[in-house]
Design an enzyme around this catalytic site. Structure first.
Site: not given
Length: 455
Positions: A207, A241
């Site tokens: 991720e 993010c």
């Protein structure tokens, strides 16, 4: 590290985690433990980077609570054996798929949401029946220490254990024979993790991040767009993010949009965000200086103030930006928002198609044709139409990137599936055994060709 992994491997071999009842009990225990330490979690994140209590509760604790509740409500179904249709060529037989845990898993967490993004993947690993080693980020030291205290004093180390340390600690863990690795962090470190996993052919999920675009076209509700973009960008001081990395705004709306952004930033944090209790700080001196160097005073529309002593960077809006500027060469990961202009949506789509696939994309538009065009033609991990970041709040939506923004997904059932191997099994009956498949094959090929259309 060898002892830690061996202890977990033995615990897994004892088959305790294969019982769904055990998994559910551990998830309930983890939820109760996190709620017990709620005050200390809020305090730890305040120490690490002045994260507001509201943001800590909403983006760390509450998200985990909801994820655990969702898993508990569905785990019986997810973990059940699923019937599959048998192939006629195997008649008479039955086929089924059994979710199988990998075994000893390693979850390497990031610093930006150091509780939620570290424990959330672990929930999926537990739900799927694995044991879990957790390596929190040393860049958020107070939170890392607290996670160690919370987990290691309440759970059997053979089942769930936290290991603190720096990059050397991570490398030492990666050198062990693990069964699955889950990493959240930068693309640069992700490549290192993947290379280490390849040495032992260990499956993994990455991720990562990237420059997540936001597009605002002339049909957008501009007031609401500016408000939601400002929120998504400056929550956690931009250290998210899936934060809007930059905004493409249609040329005719540019000036009005920038003024609305400024207005909402002031509404959120006051005239001086340095005095606001609702605005976080940058996590480290290294990240502070990297971000401060990206601010070109000649491009500052709003903000731009910095303070290295407190690692404060004011919510900043930059204009007159192009893809040649330094700030467009890397993921920003901070409270700086570049604004780019566009006239034709097709031109923007072509530009973004030439870039790395981002973790998220946001479109503000009420034009259904534009919505369809952007969502159909651009590749990205996930995103929103007429909002930012909020798609992460739905555990029924898989979350993950593609290309440089990572691969694999989690949240809800996607987490369970990530940490499970679908074991396929065929059970053949003994009452009939067709001799066609056995040697010698002489004279059988024509029969097989005739049977093919019925199989």
């Amino acid at each position: 590290m060898k002892n830690i992994v061996q202890r977990q491997r033995q615990f897994f071999k004892d088959a305790k985690t294969l019982k769904v009842k055990f998994r559910k009990a551990q998830l309930r225990k983890l939820k109760a433990t996190l709620n017990k330490y709620e005050g200390e979690i809020i305090e730890a994140l305040k120490h690490d980077f002045e994260k507001p209590a509201f943001e800590t509760f909403s983006t760390e604790i509450m998200v985990l609570d909801q994820e655990i509740d969702h898993i508990l409500a569905n785990i019986n179904n997810w973990s059940s054996t699923q019937r599959a249709k048998s192939a006629r060529i195997n008649f008479p037989s039955k086929s089924y798929i059994k979710p199988q845990p990998y075994g000893v898993t390693l979850v390497i967490g990031p610093w930006n949401y150091p509780v939620q993004l570290t424990l959330n993947p672990a929930l999926g690993a537990i739900a799927a029946g694995n044991t879990v080693i957790i390596k929190p980020s040393e860049i958020a030291p107070h939170t890392s220490a607290l996670l160690t205290k919370i987990i290691n004093s309440n759970f059997n180390p053979g089942f769930l254990h936290v290991v603190e340390g720096d990059a050397d600690t991570t490398q030492a863990l990666l050198s062990q024979p693990l069964d699955y690795i889950f990493f959240t962090g930068s693309t640069h470190v992700g490549k290192i993790i993947m290379k280490a996993a390849a040495e032992q052919l260990t499956p993994l999920t990455l991720e990562l991040g990237g420059k997540s675009p936001t597009i605002v076209d002339e049909t957008a509700d501009l007031e609401l767009a500016a408000k939601r973009i400002a929120w998504g960008k400056f929550i956690n001081a931009g250290q998210t993010c899936v934060s809007p990395d930059f905004v493409y705004v249609q040329n005719s709306l540019h000036d009005k949009f920038c003024n609305l952004l400024k207005e909402h930033i002031r509404n959120f944090f006051g005239d001086n965000a340095a005095q606001s209790d609702d605005f976080a700080r940058i996590i480290s001196d290294k990240h502070f200086h990297r971000l401060a160097n990206l601010i070109d005073p000649s491009n500052v529309f709003y903000g731009g103030s910095t303070n290295p002593d407190t690692r404060y960077i004011e919510p900043t809006v930059l204009t007159n930006i192009s893809w040649d500027d330094p700030i467009m060469q890397e993921e920003i990961f901070g409270p700086i928002l570049p604004i780019l202009r566009f006239n034709e949506l097709n031109h923007i789509i072509e530009t973004l198609q030439s870039k790395s696939h981002p973790l998220a994309l946001y479109l503000f538009s009420t034009n259904k044709l534009n919505q369809k065009k952007v969502m159909h033609r651009l590749r990205f991990g996930g995103g929103c139409i007429n909002d930012t970041v909020a798609h992460l709040g739905n555990p029924k939506l898989p979350f993950g990137g593609m290309g440089n923004s990572g691969f694999g997904s989690y949240h809800g059932k996607a987490s369970f599936d990530t940490f499970s191997h679908p074991k396929s099994i065929m059970k053949k009956s003994n009452w009939l055994d067709i001799p066609l498949r056995y040697p010698p094959y002489e004279g059988k090929l024509n029969w097989l060709k005739k049977l093919k259309k019925f199989l």
